[in-house]
Design a protein around this motif. Structure first.
Motif, PDB file in Angstrom:
ATOM      1  N   LEU A  85       0.741  -1.174  -0.059  1.00 36.63           N
ATOM      2  CA  LEU A  85       0.048  -0.005  -0.038  1.00 36.63           C
ATOM      3  C   LEU A  85       1.016   1.247   0.141  1.00 36.63           C
ATOM      4  N   PRO A  86       0.301   2.463  -0.927  1.00 41.05           N
ATOM      5  CA  PRO A  86       1.378   3.488  -0.839  1.00 41.05           C
ATOM      6  C   PRO A  86       1.245   4.366   0.521  1.00 41.05           C
ATOM      7  N   PHE A  87       1.199   3.771   1.848  1.00 35.62           N
ATOM      8  CA  PHE A  87       1.152   4.620   3.144  1.00 35.62           C
ATOM      9  C   PHE A  87       1.843   3.875   4.090  1.00 35.62           C
ATOM     10  N   PRO A  88       2.341   4.755   4.809  1.00 34.89           N
ATOM     11  CA  PRO A  88       3.320   4.455   6.175  1.00 34.89           C
ATOM     12  C   PRO A  88       2.391   3.008   6.741  1.00 34.89           C
ATOM     13  N   CYS A  89       3.310   2.090   7.427  1.00 34.84           N
ATOM     14  CA  CYS A  89       3.116   0.952   7.806  1.00 34.84           C
ATOM     15  C   CYS A  89       2.233   1.164   9.048  1.00 34.84           C
ATOM     16  N   GLY A  90       0.892   0.127   8.857  1.00 38.01           N
ATOM     17  CA  GLY A  90      -0.149   0.104  10.012  1.00 38.01           C
ATOM     18  C   GLY A  90      -1.398   1.194   9.592  1.00 38.01           C
ATOM     19  N   GLN A  91      -1.095   1.973   8.701  1.00 40.11           N
ATOM     20  CA  GLN A  91      -2.308   2.941   8.498  1.00 40.11           C
ATOM     21  C   GLN A  91      -3.293   2.157   7.803  1.00 40.11           C
ATOM     22  N   VAL A  92      -4.728   2.645   7.994  1.00 47.04           N
ATOM     23  CA  VAL A  92      -5.767   1.889   7.446  1.00 47.04           C
ATOM     24  C   VAL A  92      -6.524   2.876   6.481  1.00 47.04           C
ATOM     25  N   TRP A  93      -6.683   2.526   5.213  1.00 50.62           N
ATOM     26  CA  TRP A  93      -7.412   3.497   4.406  1.00 50.62           C
ATOM     27  C   TRP A  93      -8.560   2.714   3.638  1.00 50.62           C
ATOM     28  N   ALA A  94      -9.429   3.420   3.415  1.00 50.28           N
ATOM     29  CA  ALA A  94     -10.659   2.806   2.569  1.00 50.28           C
ATOM     30  C   ALA A  94     -10.289   3.081   1.028  1.00 50.28           C
ATOM     31  N   GLY A  95     -10.086   2.069   0.247  1.00 50.08           N
ATOM     32  CA  GLY A  95      -9.891   1.905  -1.070  1.00 50.08           C
ATOM     33  C   GLY A  95     -11.304   1.717  -1.712  1.00 50.08           C
ATOM     34  N   GLN A  96     -11.475   2.429  -2.882  1.00 49.75           N
ATOM     35  CA  GLN A  96     -12.632   2.345  -3.846  1.00 49.75           C
ATOM     36  C   GLN A  96     -12.220   2.049  -5.157  1.00 49.75           C
ATOM     37  N   THR A  97     -12.864   1.088  -5.898  1.00 49.57           N
ATOM     38  CA  THR A  97     -12.876   0.815  -7.208  1.00 49.57           C
ATOM     39  C   THR A  97     -14.149   0.911  -7.857  1.00 49.57           C
ATOM     40  N   ARG A  98     -14.369   1.217  -8.839  1.00 49.50           N
ATOM     41  CA  ARG A  98     -15.775   1.484  -9.448  1.00 49.50           C
ATOM     42  C   ARG A  98     -15.765   1.572 -11.054  1.00 49.50           C
ATOM     43  N   THR A  99     -16.799   1.132 -11.561  1.00 52.43           N
ATOM     44  CA  THR A  99     -16.878   1.001 -12.877  1.00 52.43           C
ATOM     45  C   THR A  99     -16.791   2.202 -13.986  1.00 52.43           C
ATOM     46  N   ASN A 100     -17.125   3.308 -13.237  1.00 57.82           N
ATOM     47  CA  ASN A 100     -16.783   4.414 -13.968  1.00 57.82           C
ATOM     48  C   ASN A 100     -15.584   5.356 -13.840  1.00 57.82           C
ATOM     49  N   HIS A 101     -14.487   4.752 -13.149  1.00 59.71           N
ATOM     50  CA  HIS A 101     -13.248   5.128 -12.882  1.00 59.71           C
ATOM     51  C   HIS A 101     -12.191   5.170 -14.283  1.00 59.71           C
ATOM     52  N   SER A 102     -11.442   6.077 -14.315  1.00 58.76           N
ATOM     53  CA  SER A 102     -10.689   6.199 -15.569  1.00 58.76           C
ATOM     54  C   SER A 102      -9.390   6.320 -15.017  1.00 58.76           C
ATOM     55  N   PRO A 103      -8.301   5.350 -15.383  1.00 60.47           N
ATOM     56  CA  PRO A 103      -8.769   3.891 -15.983  1.00 60.47           C
ATOM     57  C   PRO A 103      -9.614   3.164 -14.708  1.00 60.47           C
ATOM     58  N   VAL A 104     -10.402   2.212 -15.503  1.00 61.82           N
ATOM     59  CA  VAL A 104     -11.343   1.425 -14.541  1.00 61.82           C
ATOM     60  C   VAL A 104     -10.244   0.655 -13.489  1.00 61.82           C
ATOM     61  N   ASN A 105      -9.248   0.144 -13.861  1.00 64.42           N
ATOM     62  CA  ASN A 105      -8.577  -0.684 -13.022  1.00 64.42           C
ATOM     63  C   ASN A 105      -7.663   0.111 -11.902  1.00 64.42           C
ATOM     64  N   SER A 106      -8.028   1.491 -11.648  1.00 68.62           N
ATOM     65  CA  SER A 106      -7.412   2.234 -10.940  1.00 68.62           C
ATOM     66  C   SER A 106      -8.137   2.137  -9.418  1.00 68.62           C
ATOM     67  N   ILE A 107      -7.520   2.801  -8.487  1.00 70.21           N
ATOM     68  CA  ILE A 107      -8.110   2.733  -7.206  1.00 70.21           C
ATOM     69  C   ILE A 107      -8.008   3.975  -6.515  1.00 70.21           C
TER      70      ILE A 107
END
Length: 309
Positions: A85-107
């Motif tokens: 994950l692109p954040f320091p150790c131990g941090q908790v982040w909500a990650g969202q993926t969606r069909t209308n994202h550009s590009p769709v495989n990003s988060i």
């Protein structure tokens, strides 16, 4: 305004802009700052975020295959860098993926009060882009080449702290979370690419959820020779008491002077303390004992190190 109420205000504004209505769940207002920090996916609920895609000429194809659909996909995953994950150790982040994202495989990654939180390299590599698209697209963004055709992108940054051609190690800070470019609010737009094709991101060997929102806990640089997070004590002059446990009632086992640099190896919730950096229940273990995070500046609000056992 508290950090939680300020985030709620932002969510209401975004909902009004995007939908013309109000879409904030009633139970969210009852969450404490600590609960929202520990479970950002529940805090943000089913709210859909929004941002613009890559700048003109930088569009990415999306990989149509599921990660394990065939032998080629399995081989690509096995050959990929050990992304975290692109954040320091131990941090908790909500990650969202969606069909209308550009590009769709990003988060997209989000958590409460995340403006200026550190963004770190998901894997070691060389910086190939440090760009600014102004008020459109990615805004301030960074690209890192990890070799073998793999690259990562980090967009909507508030600041960029690396330069083109610079080699970075996994877990090294490269910038901070922001809302630059075409963005509905502070978050990190993240991509993993292979030969210009957007892949479904993999963190710690597991593919991200598609499609939906879930919590991810960073394992980035959580091990390896006792590495820790550096913080600076700020008490306006007095010494800060080090205690045997994460509580003001725990036995004092020492002290650290104002302005001292400390290494935080893990963190734990305990007694609520109000200090230089607000009110928090988070305590930092600095080798000899615990000090309240309310008096330690790590460059980020919230947990930045693994949870103490």
């Amino acid at each position: 305004m508290t950090r939680l109420s300020s985030v709620l205000a932002h969510r209401i504004l975004v909902s009004l802009v995007l939908t013309g209505g109000l879409a904030v769940s009633g139970c969210v207002e009852d969450m404490t700052a600590e609960e929202a920090e520990a479970d950002p996916a529940a805090f943000f609920g089913d709210e859909e975020w929004w941002d613009e895609g890559p700048p003109a000429g930088e569009e990415a194809k999306d990989e149509a295959l599921e990660p394990m659909d065939d032998l080629r996909a399995e081989t690509e995953i096995a050959a990929a860098p050990a992304f975290q994950l692109p954040f320091p150790c131990g941090q908790v982040w909500a990650g969202q993926t969606r069909t209308n994202h550009s590009p769709v495989n990003s988060i997209d990654f989000n958590r409460t009060d995340d403006v200026n939180d550190p963004v770190v390299a998901a894997a070691a590599g060389k910086v190939t882009r440090v760009a600014n698209e102004g008020n459109t697209s990615y805004g301030r963004w960074i690209e890192i080449d990890h070799g073998g055709g793999y690259r990562t992108r980090y967009a909507h940054l508030n600041t960029q702290t690396v330069s083109v051609g610079q080699s970075v190690s996994q877990g090294q800070k490269i910038g901070t979370v922001g809302s630059t470019g075409g963005s509905s609010g502070p978050h990190l737009h993240y991509e993993q690419r292979l030969n210009g094709t957007a892949q479904k991101p993999v963190f710690n060997g597991a593919t991200a959820l598609f499609f939906g929102t879930k919590n991810y806990t960073s394992k980035n640089k959580c091990s390896g020779g006792g590495s820790g997070v550096t913080g600076t004590v700020n008490t306006s002059g007095v010494a800060l008491t080090v205690r045997s446990g994460p509580s003001t009632g725990s036995t004092a086992v020492g002290s650290v002077q104002d302005g001292a640099t400390v290494t935080i190896t893990c963190q734990k919730h305990g007694t609520s303390v109000t200090g230089t950096y607000g009110t928090t229940t988070l305590w930092d273990f600095i080798g000899t004992g615990y000090v309240s995070d309310a008096y330690v500046n790590t460059g980020s609000d919230g947990q930045v190190a693994p949870t103490c056992n």
